[in-house]
Design a protein around this motif. Sequence first.
Motif, PDB file in Angstrom:
ATOM      1  N   ARG A 193       0.814  -1.166  -0.077  1.00 12.09           N
ATOM      2  CA  ARG A 193      -0.014  -0.305   0.316  1.00 12.09           C
ATOM      3  C   ARG A 193       1.164   0.873   0.013  1.00 12.09           C
ATOM      4  NH1 ARG A 193      -4.559   0.899   4.464  1.00 12.09           N
ATOM      5  NH2 ARG A 193      -5.648  -1.157   3.049  1.00 12.09           N
ATOM      6  N   THR A 194       0.068   2.350   0.033  1.00 13.71           N
ATOM      7  CA  THR A 194       1.346   3.696  -0.846  1.00 13.71           C
ATOM      8  C   THR A 194       1.315   4.097   0.942  1.00 13.71           C
ATOM      9  OG1 THR A 194      -0.749   4.763  -2.412  1.00 13.71           O
ATOM     10  CG2 THR A 194       1.042   5.822  -0.451  1.00 13.71           C
ATOM     11  N   PHE A 195       2.648   3.766   1.395  1.00 17.04           N
ATOM     12  CA  PHE A 195       3.024   3.991   2.840  1.00 17.04           C
ATOM     13  C   PHE A 195       2.826   5.018   3.026  1.00 17.04           C
ATOM     14  CE2 PHE A 195       7.010   4.783   5.228  1.00 17.04           C
ATOM     15  CZ  PHE A 195       6.255   3.557   6.623  1.00 17.04           C
ATOM     16  N   SER A 196       2.857   6.527   2.517  1.00 22.33           N
ATOM     17  CA  SER A 196       2.208   7.311   3.334  1.00 22.33           C
ATOM     18  C   SER A 196       0.684   8.047   3.750  1.00 22.33           C
ATOM     19  CB  SER A 196       2.641   8.834   1.886  1.00 22.33           C
ATOM     20  OG  SER A 196       2.113   9.352   0.587  1.00 22.33           O
ATOM     21  N   SER A 197       0.453   6.967   3.129  1.00 21.51           N
ATOM     22  CA  SER A 197      -1.148   6.698   3.297  1.00 21.51           C
ATOM     23  C   SER A 197      -0.994   6.092   4.939  1.00 21.51           C
ATOM     24  CB  SER A 197      -2.260   5.968   2.622  1.00 21.51           C
ATOM     25  OG  SER A 197      -1.662   4.661   2.568  1.00 21.51           O
ATOM     26  N   LEU A 198       0.295   5.750   5.788  1.00 19.00           N
ATOM     27  CA  LEU A 198      -0.698   5.008   7.249  1.00 19.00           C
ATOM     28  C   LEU A 198       0.506   5.517   8.063  1.00 19.00           C
ATOM     29  CD1 LEU A 198       1.263   1.754   4.994  1.00 19.00           C
ATOM     30  CD2 LEU A 198      -1.222   1.720   5.584  1.00 19.00           C
ATOM     31  N   TYR A 199      -0.663   5.157   8.882  1.00 19.08           N
ATOM     32  CA  TYR A 199       0.431   6.231   9.918  1.00 19.08           C
ATOM     33  C   TYR A 199       0.823   4.845  10.918  1.00 19.08           C
ATOM     34  CZ  TYR A 199      -3.264   9.269   9.382  1.00 19.08           C
ATOM     35  OH  TYR A 199      -4.046  10.633   9.236  1.00 19.08           O
ATOM     36  N   MET A 200       1.974   4.609  11.304  1.00 22.02           N
ATOM     37  CA  MET A 200       2.871   3.786  12.115  1.00 22.02           C
ATOM     38  C   MET A 200       3.220   3.970  13.528  1.00 22.02           C
ATOM     39  SD  MET A 200       3.605   3.015   9.065  1.00 22.02           S
ATOM     40  CE  MET A 200       4.744   1.373   9.549  1.00 22.02           C
ATOM     41  N   GLY A 201       3.587   2.566  14.278  1.00 26.65           N
ATOM     42  CA  GLY A 201       3.673   2.487  15.635  1.00 26.65           C
ATOM     43  C   GLY A 201       4.625   1.135  15.857  1.00 26.65           C
ATOM     44  N   TRP A 202       5.675   1.661  16.813  1.00 25.03           N
ATOM     45  CA  TRP A 202       5.716   0.220  17.495  1.00 25.03           C
ATOM     46  C   TRP A 202       5.547  -0.093  18.543  1.00 25.03           C
ATOM     47  CZ3 TRP A 202       9.890  -1.979  15.118  1.00 25.03           C
ATOM     48  CH2 TRP A 202      10.309  -1.229  14.193  1.00 25.03           C
ATOM     49  N   PHE A 203       5.234  -1.598  19.139  1.00 24.62           N
ATOM     50  CA  PHE A 203       5.285  -1.502  20.123  1.00 24.62           C
ATOM     51  C   PHE A 203       6.262  -3.229  20.379  1.00 24.62           C
ATOM     52  CE2 PHE A 203       0.867  -0.006  18.230  1.00 24.62           C
ATOM     53  CZ  PHE A 203       0.181   0.453  19.109  1.00 24.62           C
ATOM     54  N   ARG A 204       6.077  -3.247  22.087  1.00 23.22           N
ATOM     55  CA  ARG A 204       7.022  -4.400  22.217  1.00 23.22           C
ATOM     56  C   ARG A 204       5.868  -5.224  23.145  1.00 23.22           C
ATOM     57  NH1 ARG A 204      11.035  -0.783  26.600  1.00 23.22           N
ATOM     58  NH2 ARG A 204       9.633  -0.283  28.176  1.00 23.22           N
ATOM     59  N   GLN A 205       6.994  -6.432  23.374  1.00 24.57           N
ATOM     60  CA  GLN A 205       5.740  -7.326  24.671  1.00 24.57           C
ATOM     61  C   GLN A 205       6.824  -8.686  24.553  1.00 24.57           C
ATOM     62  OE1 GLN A 205       2.612 -10.161  22.192  1.00 24.57           O
ATOM     63  NE2 GLN A 205       2.308 -10.248  24.337  1.00 24.57           N
ATOM     64  N   ALA A 206       7.339  -8.670  25.866  1.00 21.89           N
ATOM     65  CA  ALA A 206       8.181  -9.414  26.773  1.00 21.89           C
ATOM     66  C   ALA A 206       7.732 -10.741  27.883  1.00 21.89           C
ATOM     67  CB  ALA A 206       8.782  -8.326  28.047  1.00 21.89           C
ATOM     68  N   PRO A 207       7.979 -11.528  27.620  1.00 11.87           N
ATOM     69  CA  PRO A 207       7.214 -12.448  28.005  1.00 11.87           C
ATOM     70  C   PRO A 207       6.247 -12.838  29.279  1.00 11.87           C
ATOM     71  CG  PRO A 207       9.299 -13.219  27.712  1.00 11.87           C
ATOM     72  CD  PRO A 207       9.290 -11.943  27.559  1.00 11.87           C
ATOM     73  N   GLY A 208       4.931 -12.532  29.119  1.00  7.44           N
ATOM     74  CA  GLY A 208       4.584 -12.938  30.377  1.00  7.44           C
ATOM     75  C   GLY A 208       3.720 -11.587  30.582  1.00  7.44           C
ATOM     76  N   LYS A 209       3.945 -10.338  29.572  1.00  9.35           N
ATOM     77  CA  LYS A 209       3.316  -9.583  29.577  1.00  9.35           C
ATOM     78  C   LYS A 209       2.409  -8.646  28.212  1.00  9.35           C
ATOM     79  CE  LYS A 209       5.319  -5.492  31.301  1.00  9.35           C
ATOM     80  NZ  LYS A 209       6.664  -4.323  31.353  1.00  9.35           N
ATOM     81  N   GLU A 210       1.222  -8.120  28.671  1.00  9.18           N
ATOM     82  CA  GLU A 210       0.846  -7.462  27.364  1.00  9.18           C
ATOM     83  C   GLU A 210       1.023  -6.467  26.851  1.00  9.18           C
ATOM     84  OE1 GLU A 210      -2.682  -9.072  28.111  1.00  9.18           O
ATOM     85  OE2 GLU A 210      -2.937  -6.818  27.161  1.00  9.18           O
ATOM     86  N   ARG A 211       1.318  -7.073  25.233  1.00  7.32           N
ATOM     87  CA  ARG A 211       2.559  -5.996  24.094  1.00  7.32           C
ATOM     88  C   ARG A 211       1.824  -4.433  24.585  1.00  7.32           C
ATOM     89  NH1 ARG A 211       1.324  -8.028  18.456  1.00  7.32           N
ATOM     90  NH2 ARG A 211       2.116  -9.597  19.568  1.00  7.32           N
ATOM     91  N   GLU A 212       2.704  -3.788  25.012  1.00  9.92           N
ATOM     92  CA  GLU A 212       2.474  -2.346  24.665  1.00  9.92           C
ATOM     93  C   GLU A 212       3.170  -1.462  24.068  1.00  9.92           C
ATOM     94  OE1 GLU A 212       5.115  -1.433  28.683  1.00  9.92           O
ATOM     95  OE2 GLU A 212       6.741  -2.415  27.403  1.00  9.92           O
ATOM     96  N   PHE A 213       2.388  -0.332  23.914  1.00 11.42           N
ATOM     97  CA  PHE A 213       3.111   0.926  23.250  1.00 11.42           C
ATOM     98  C   PHE A 213       4.286   1.393  23.021  1.00 11.42           C
ATOM     99  CE2 PHE A 213       2.886   5.165  22.326  1.00 11.42           C
ATOM    100  CZ  PHE A 213       2.751   5.107  21.149  1.00 11.42           C
ATOM    101  N   VAL A 214       5.115   1.674  22.439  1.00 10.91           N
ATOM    102  CA  VAL A 214       6.188   2.506  22.622  1.00 10.91           C
ATOM    103  C   VAL A 214       6.769   3.902  21.671  1.00 10.91           C
ATOM    104  CG1 VAL A 214       8.989   2.055  22.057  1.00 10.91           C
ATOM    105  CG2 VAL A 214       7.206   0.362  22.729  1.00 10.91           C
ATOM    106  N   ALA A 215       6.051   3.634  20.681  1.00 13.92           N
ATOM    107  CA  ALA A 215       5.604   5.265  20.002  1.00 13.92           C
ATOM    108  C   ALA A 215       5.081   5.173  18.968  1.00 13.92           C
ATOM    109  CB  ALA A 215       7.737   5.648  19.214  1.00 13.92           C
ATOM    110  N   ALA A 216       4.585   6.370  18.464  1.00  8.47           N
ATOM    111  CA  ALA A 216       3.554   5.878  17.041  1.00  8.47           C
ATOM    112  C   ALA A 216       4.420   7.418  16.084  1.00  8.47           C
ATOM    113  CB  ALA A 216       1.994   6.001  17.373  1.00  8.47           C
ATOM    114  N   ILE A 217       3.780   7.492  14.739  1.00  9.81           N
ATOM    115  CA  ILE A 217       4.270   8.820  13.996  1.00  9.81           C
ATOM    116  C   ILE A 217       2.941   8.303  12.909  1.00  9.81           C
ATOM    117  CG2 ILE A 217       5.412   7.220  12.740  1.00  9.81           C
ATOM    118  CD1 ILE A 217       7.346   9.183  12.255  1.00  9.81           C
ATOM    119  N   SER A 218       2.581   9.972  12.415  1.00 13.50           N
ATOM    120  CA  SER A 218       1.397  10.217  12.197  1.00 13.50           C
ATOM    121  C   SER A 218       2.282   9.721  10.383  1.00 13.50           C
ATOM    122  CB  SER A 218       1.218  11.235  11.991  1.00 13.50           C
ATOM    123  OG  SER A 218       1.919  12.908  11.803  1.00 13.50           O
TER     124      SER A 218
END
Length: 123
Positions: free
Chosen positions: A27-52
């Motif tokens: 898909r056209t990349f410039s149309s996408l909002y992007m994010g980074w998440f992380r997940q450690a063992p036994g933990k919920e996936r958590e938000f790290v950063a996002a960009i418009s």
Amino acid sequence: QVQLVESGGGLVQAGGSLRLSCAASGRTFSSLYMGWFRQAPGKEREFVAAISTYGATKYYADSVKGRFTISRDNAKNTVYLQMNSLKPEDTAVYYCAAESRRTAVAAAEYDYWGQGTQVTVSS
């Protein structure tokens, strides 16, 4: 449809730096909002950063603010996560995510996910 592939994970010492990359296709990349998440063992996936779509808006989790920087290069269809001053508690699988609606901090709002890349920080 969107395909995302992360790279750049690895083993680093506490206080070190690492840059993760996420390459997008389908898909056209410039149309996408992007994010980074992380997940450690036994933990919920958590938000790290996002960009418009063009980088005007950036969000960071309090735990990484001042240490991590999210950026994107739309000409290369790539989003980056520069991680500095790494701590052992940053150890996790890091995931790149994309959506078409808005910049978001909740994992449930994202539609596309990469396979993840392991980041391990030793003391």
